[in-house]
Design a protein around this motif. Structure first.
Motif, PDB file in Angstrom:
ATOM      1  N   GLY A 175       0.828  -1.206   0.000  1.00  0.00           N
ATOM      2  CA  GLY A 175       0.000   0.000   0.000  1.00  0.00           C
ATOM      3  C   GLY A 175       0.858   1.249   0.000  1.00  0.00           C
ATOM      4  O   GLY A 175       2.031   1.223  -0.392  1.00  0.00           O
ATOM      5  N   ARG A 176       0.284   2.336   0.489  1.00  0.00           N
ATOM      6  CA  ARG A 176       0.977   3.633   0.412  1.00  0.00           C
ATOM      7  C   ARG A 176       2.318   3.606   1.143  1.00  0.00           C
ATOM      8  O   ARG A 176       3.336   4.092   0.611  1.00  0.00           O
ATOM      9  CB  ARG A 176       0.075   4.730   0.988  1.00  0.00           C
ATOM     10  CG  ARG A 176       0.605   6.136   0.755  1.00  0.00           C
ATOM     11  CD  ARG A 176      -0.435   7.178   1.154  1.00  0.00           C
ATOM     12  NE  ARG A 176      -1.634   7.045   0.337  1.00  0.00           N
ATOM     13  CZ  ARG A 176      -1.775   7.620  -0.857  1.00  0.00           C
ATOM     14  NH1 ARG A 176      -0.795   8.346  -1.365  1.00  0.00           N
ATOM     15  NH2 ARG A 176      -2.900   7.474  -1.530  1.00  0.00           N
ATOM     16  N   LYS A 177       2.361   3.049   2.350  1.00  0.00           N
ATOM     17  CA  LYS A 177       3.618   3.027   3.103  1.00  0.00           C
ATOM     18  C   LYS A 177       4.682   2.218   2.377  1.00  0.00           C
ATOM     19  O   LYS A 177       5.873   2.582   2.370  1.00  0.00           O
ATOM     20  CB  LYS A 177       3.384   2.459   4.500  1.00  0.00           C
ATOM     21  CG  LYS A 177       2.584   3.365   5.427  1.00  0.00           C
ATOM     22  CD  LYS A 177       2.434   2.737   6.802  1.00  0.00           C
ATOM     23  CE  LYS A 177       1.651   3.644   7.741  1.00  0.00           C
ATOM     24  NZ  LYS A 177       1.463   3.025   9.088  1.00  0.00           N
ATOM     25  N   GLU A 178       4.239   1.118   1.773  1.00  0.00           N
ATOM     26  CA  GLU A 178       5.190   0.253   1.076  1.00  0.00           C
ATOM     27  C   GLU A 178       5.716   0.932  -0.186  1.00  0.00           C
ATOM     28  O   GLU A 178       6.918   0.896  -0.473  1.00  0.00           O
ATOM     29  CB  GLU A 178       4.545  -1.087   0.743  1.00  0.00           C
ATOM     30  CG  GLU A 178       4.303  -1.984   1.952  1.00  0.00           C
ATOM     31  CD  GLU A 178       3.209  -1.461   2.889  1.00  0.00           C
ATOM     32  OE1 GLU A 178       3.327  -1.643   4.115  1.00  0.00           O
ATOM     33  OE2 GLU A 178       2.231  -0.849   2.372  1.00  0.00           O
ATOM     34  N   PHE A 179       4.818   1.571  -0.945  1.00  0.00           N
ATOM     35  CA  PHE A 179       5.282   2.298  -2.131  1.00  0.00           C
ATOM     36  C   PHE A 179       6.200   3.449  -1.741  1.00  0.00           C
ATOM     37  O   PHE A 179       7.188   3.731  -2.431  1.00  0.00           O
ATOM     38  CB  PHE A 179       4.092   2.804  -2.945  1.00  0.00           C
ATOM     39  CG  PHE A 179       3.366   1.719  -3.693  1.00  0.00           C
ATOM     40  CD1 PHE A 179       4.035   0.879  -4.572  1.00  0.00           C
ATOM     41  CD2 PHE A 179       1.997   1.532  -3.521  1.00  0.00           C
ATOM     42  CE1 PHE A 179       3.367  -0.108  -5.268  1.00  0.00           C
ATOM     43  CE2 PHE A 179       1.314   0.541  -4.210  1.00  0.00           C
ATOM     44  CZ  PHE A 179       2.010  -0.288  -5.085  1.00  0.00           C
ATOM     45  N   ASP A 180       5.890   4.112  -0.646  1.00  0.00           N
ATOM     46  CA  ASP A 180       6.748   5.197  -0.181  1.00  0.00           C
ATOM     47  C   ASP A 180       8.139   4.696   0.208  1.00  0.00           C
ATOM     48  O   ASP A 180       9.122   5.445   0.133  1.00  0.00           O
ATOM     49  CB  ASP A 180       6.115   5.906   1.019  1.00  0.00           C
ATOM     50  CG  ASP A 180       5.000   6.859   0.628  1.00  0.00           C
ATOM     51  OD1 ASP A 180       4.954   7.257  -0.561  1.00  0.00           O
ATOM     52  OD2 ASP A 180       4.173   7.196   1.491  1.00  0.00           O
ATOM     53  N   SER A 181       8.211   3.435   0.628  1.00  0.00           N
ATOM     54  CA  SER A 181       9.494   2.853   1.017  1.00  0.00           C
ATOM     55  C   SER A 181      10.389   2.560  -0.180  1.00  0.00           C
ATOM     56  O   SER A 181      11.609   2.410  -0.030  1.00  0.00           O
ATOM     57  CB  SER A 181       9.281   1.551   1.802  1.00  0.00           C
ATOM     58  OG  SER A 181       8.627   1.797   3.029  1.00  0.00           O
ATOM     59  N   MET A 182       9.814   2.463  -1.366  1.00  0.00           N
ATOM     60  CA  MET A 182      10.590   2.134  -2.555  1.00  0.00           C
ATOM     61  C   MET A 182      11.390   3.339  -3.023  1.00  0.00           C
ATOM     62  O   MET A 182      11.044   4.492  -2.767  1.00  0.00           O
ATOM     63  CB  MET A 182       9.652   1.661  -3.680  1.00  0.00           C
ATOM     64  CG  MET A 182       8.904   0.384  -3.357  1.00  0.00           C
ATOM     65  SD  MET A 182       7.800  -0.107  -4.725  1.00  0.00           S
ATOM     66  CE  MET A 182       6.757  -1.314  -3.865  1.00  0.00           C
ATOM     67  N   LYS A 183      12.462   3.044  -3.717  1.00  0.00           N
ATOM     68  CA  LYS A 183      13.285   4.106  -4.283  1.00  0.00           C
ATOM     69  C   LYS A 183      12.475   4.975  -5.246  1.00  0.00           C
ATOM     70  O   LYS A 183      11.630   4.450  -5.988  1.00  0.00           O
ATOM     71  CB  LYS A 183      14.441   3.504  -5.082  1.00  0.00           C
ATOM     72  CG  LYS A 183      15.497   2.776  -4.306  1.00  0.00           C
ATOM     73  CD  LYS A 183      16.560   2.262  -5.283  1.00  0.00           C
ATOM     74  CE  LYS A 183      17.685   1.540  -4.579  1.00  0.00           C
ATOM     75  NZ  LYS A 183      18.700   1.046  -5.550  1.00  0.00           N
ATOM     76  N   PRO A 184      12.711   6.262  -5.291  1.00  0.00           N
ATOM     77  CA  PRO A 184      12.119   7.077  -6.365  1.00  0.00           C
ATOM     78  C   PRO A 184      12.548   6.525  -7.722  1.00  0.00           C
ATOM     79  O   PRO A 184      13.729   6.257  -7.951  1.00  0.00           O
ATOM     80  CB  PRO A 184      12.708   8.465  -6.115  1.00  0.00           C
ATOM     81  CG  PRO A 184      13.056   8.477  -4.660  1.00  0.00           C
ATOM     82  CD  PRO A 184      13.494   7.078  -4.339  1.00  0.00           C
ATOM     83  N   GLY A 185      11.577   6.312  -8.596  1.00  0.00           N
ATOM     84  CA  GLY A 185      11.884   5.772  -9.911  1.00  0.00           C
ATOM     85  C   GLY A 185      11.915   4.268  -9.988  1.00  0.00           C
ATOM     86  O   GLY A 185      12.232   3.704 -11.048  1.00  0.00           O
ATOM     87  N   ALA A 186      11.573   3.580  -8.909  1.00  0.00           N
ATOM     88  CA  ALA A 186      11.549   2.119  -8.935  1.00  0.00           C
ATOM     89  C   ALA A 186      10.441   1.621  -9.861  1.00  0.00           C
ATOM     90  O   ALA A 186       9.441   2.298 -10.096  1.00  0.00           O
ATOM     91  CB  ALA A 186      11.335   1.571  -7.525  1.00  0.00           C
ATOM     92  N   GLY A 187      10.622   0.409 -10.377  1.00  0.00           N
ATOM     93  CA  GLY A 187       9.604  -0.240 -11.190  1.00  0.00           C
ATOM     94  C   GLY A 187       8.909  -1.325 -10.402  1.00  0.00           C
ATOM     95  O   GLY A 187       9.515  -1.951  -9.522  1.00  0.00           O
TER      96      GLY A 187
END
Length: 337
Positions: A231-243
């Protein structure tokens, strides 16, 4: 199973005409599977029906039921009266929609087609990683917008992919990715090592793993513990520009969060194969979400060999049942898969 069969087992194969023909057991497909198992017809009688038109035979006489249990309303509760039923083999691997198995007669179990999706599912997963590295979702969005822009990329060698859910599919995708030079991180419920994963973690390390990945491949089974896992927290944890790529059930994702992170370009692109509702409604905002590719739940089935592989598992399990050995790929309801 601890009792050898003293008679030929009755195996009922229930074809469902409302589902794609890839799931149908045709005479040619059954013959191809049985050729690999000499003498099996001495142990079992195979009956092929359509749309449960033989429901009375299934309830009264069947020892083993081989079916998709989908696409047509099936009176599951009627199976509770199938006193001879030993086990149901499900044509698929995700069984969340069949839980709890309270419709099964006492003593009967369910098996599933774990591994039948290979190698197509692994190739699909690798394809999505290569497409994400090459910015294909971005180019598709640009094409839709009549926009000519160029981005130059580097090879995948040395880049990091996080595989969330290292089961049969996730492990196979990890193996192909590693051969191409990816560094592979993994998250699985047990945290146990896997030969195709460079570093394995338990679920408690999910956010730490996501933060290290250039690409995330989601292949976790849908259970109570994984519902809206990403969810949002998990996506926020990813690097900017991750696929991001997902082959999981749609309920494992928070779709609003995915759309938001694609729209604000935190994610460079996403490719998804499973949805909360299928087919995706025409009015869904997913169709117009930038940098998102939707594939219509086709990433895990080989159109020529999928059902033959499912039948192969069935045939192996018939022999194991007769020999009093544990069945392969038995569903564990307490785990949800």
């Amino acid at each position: 199973m601890n009792s050898n069969a003293s008679r030929r087992l009755v195996v009922n194969i229930a074809n469902i005409t409302a589902v794609p023909q890839i799931y149908w057991v045709t005479p040619d497909r059954l013959s191809a599977a049985l050729k690999k198992h000499e003498g099996l017809t001495d142990l079992a009688e195979f009956r092929v029906g359509t749309d449960y038109d033989d429901i009375n035979d299934i309830v009264e006489n069947t020892d083993i039921l081989f079916t998709s249990l989908m696409g047509l309303t099936f009176p599951l509760k009627r199976l509770s009266a199938a006193s001879k039923l030993k086990y149901v083999h499900y044509i698929g691997s995700g069984i969340d929609h069949l839980l709890p198995l309270d419709w099964m007669p006492a003593g009967a179990v369910m098996t599933k087609s774990l591994g039948a999706h290979m190698p197509v599912a692994a190739e699909y997963g690798l394809t999505t990683l290569l497409m994400l590295n090459n910015k294909m979702p971005w180019y598709v969005t640009n094409q839709r917008n009549h926009s000519w822009e160029r981005k130059f990329i580097s090879t995948v060698q040395g880049k990091t992919v996080a595989v969330i859910g290292v089961g049969a599919i996730g492990g196979a995708v990890a193996g192909l990715a590693k051969k191409l030079g990816f560094k592979v991180l993994g998250v699985r419920r047990s945290g146990e090592p896997h030969q195709n994963v460079d570093e394995m973690f338990g679920p408690e390390a999910l956010h730490k793993v996501l933060a290290r990945a250039d690409f995330v491949f989601l292949s976790a089974a849908l259970t109570d513990a994984t519902r809206k896992l990403i969810g949002r927290k998990e996506f926020d944890s990813m690097k900017p520009g991750a696929g991001f790529s997902s082959i999981s059930r749609g309920q494992v994702l928070d779709w609003d969060a995915l759309r938001a992170k694609l729209s604000d370009s935190h994610l460079s692109g996403a490719i998804v194969n499973g949805y909360e509702a299928e087919p995706v409604p025409s009015e869904s905002p997913l169709w117009d979400t930038p940098n998102l590719l939707l594939t219509p739940h086709i990433g895990t089935q080989d159109d020529n060999n999928y059902i033959v592989r499912c039948l192969d598992i069935l045939c192996n399990n018939i022999k194991r049942y007769v020999a009093g050995q544990p069945l392969l790929h038995q569903v564990q309801p307490e785990r949800g898969y």
